[in-house]
Motif scaffolding. Structure first.
Motif, PDB file in Angstrom:
ATOM      1  N   PHE A   4       0.824  -1.208   0.000  1.00 42.17           N
ATOM      2  CA  PHE A   4       0.000   0.000   0.000  1.00 42.17           C
ATOM      3  C   PHE A   4       0.860   1.262   0.000  1.00 42.17           C
ATOM      4  CE2 PHE A   4      -2.544   3.384   1.771  1.00 42.17           C
ATOM      5  CZ  PHE A   4      -3.768   3.219   1.126  1.00 42.17           C
ATOM      6  N   ASP A  83      -9.517  -1.973   4.008  1.00 42.25           N
ATOM      7  CA  ASP A  83      -8.531  -1.191   4.750  1.00 42.25           C
ATOM      8  C   ASP A  83      -7.125  -1.480   4.222  1.00 42.25           C
ATOM      9  OD1 ASP A  83      -7.526  -3.550   6.016  1.00 42.25           O
ATOM     10  OD2 ASP A  83      -8.840  -3.269   7.739  1.00 42.25           O
ATOM     11  N   ARG A  84      -6.149  -0.786   4.741  1.00 46.26           N
ATOM     12  CA  ARG A  84      -4.775  -0.898   4.251  1.00 46.26           C
ATOM     13  C   ARG A  84      -4.236  -2.329   4.369  1.00 46.26           C
ATOM     14  NH1 ARG A  84      -5.840   4.102   5.553  1.00 46.26           N
ATOM     15  NH2 ARG A  84      -4.718   5.855   4.618  1.00 46.26           N
ATOM     16  N   ASN A  88      -3.001  -4.583   1.313  1.00 40.63           N
ATOM     17  CA  ASN A  88      -1.662  -5.181   1.298  1.00 40.63           C
ATOM     18  C   ASN A  88      -1.750  -6.674   1.004  1.00 40.63           C
ATOM     19  OD1 ASN A  88       0.173  -3.074   1.716  1.00 40.63           O
ATOM     20  ND2 ASN A  88      -0.096  -3.144   3.911  1.00 40.63           N
TER      21      ASN A  88
END
Length: 98
Positions: A4, A83-84, A88
């Motif tokens: 990310f 979300d991050r 990822n």
């Protein structure tokens, strides 16, 4: 391996953020956020740190949507509210494909 942190966001129409990250195996991931994206919050802002969740799409080496890396029961071309950490994990999965 790209994560990310390697995503480079650019302003899009109307104050949204967008990005396309290309991988060596030909796949691409699109990550967007803003008022009309499945992001949190659903507001326009040009700072990626403003957002906790994003909308993602994956394209194959022919530039077409692919759900190959999404959960088997996911029937849409995009996944919202990622979300991050989830992004990822998705990015690592995509890059593991030869």
């Amino acid at each position: 391996m790209k994560t990310f942190r390697d995503i480079q966001f650019h302003p899009s129409m109307g104050g949204n953020l967008k990005s396309i990250t290309k991988f060596d195996n030909g796949f691409e991931i699109s990550v967007i956020a803003g008022e009309f994206a499945y992001s949190a919050p659903r507001e326009n802002n040009l700072d990626p740190d403003f957002f906790s969740e994003f909308e993602v799409a994956v394209f194959n080496d022919e530039g077409e949507f692919t759900r190959e890396f999404f959960p088997k029961d996911h029937m849409d071309d995009v996944m919202g509210w990622q979300d991050r950490g989830q992004i990822n994990a998705l990015m690592l999965l995509i890059q593991s494909k030869k």
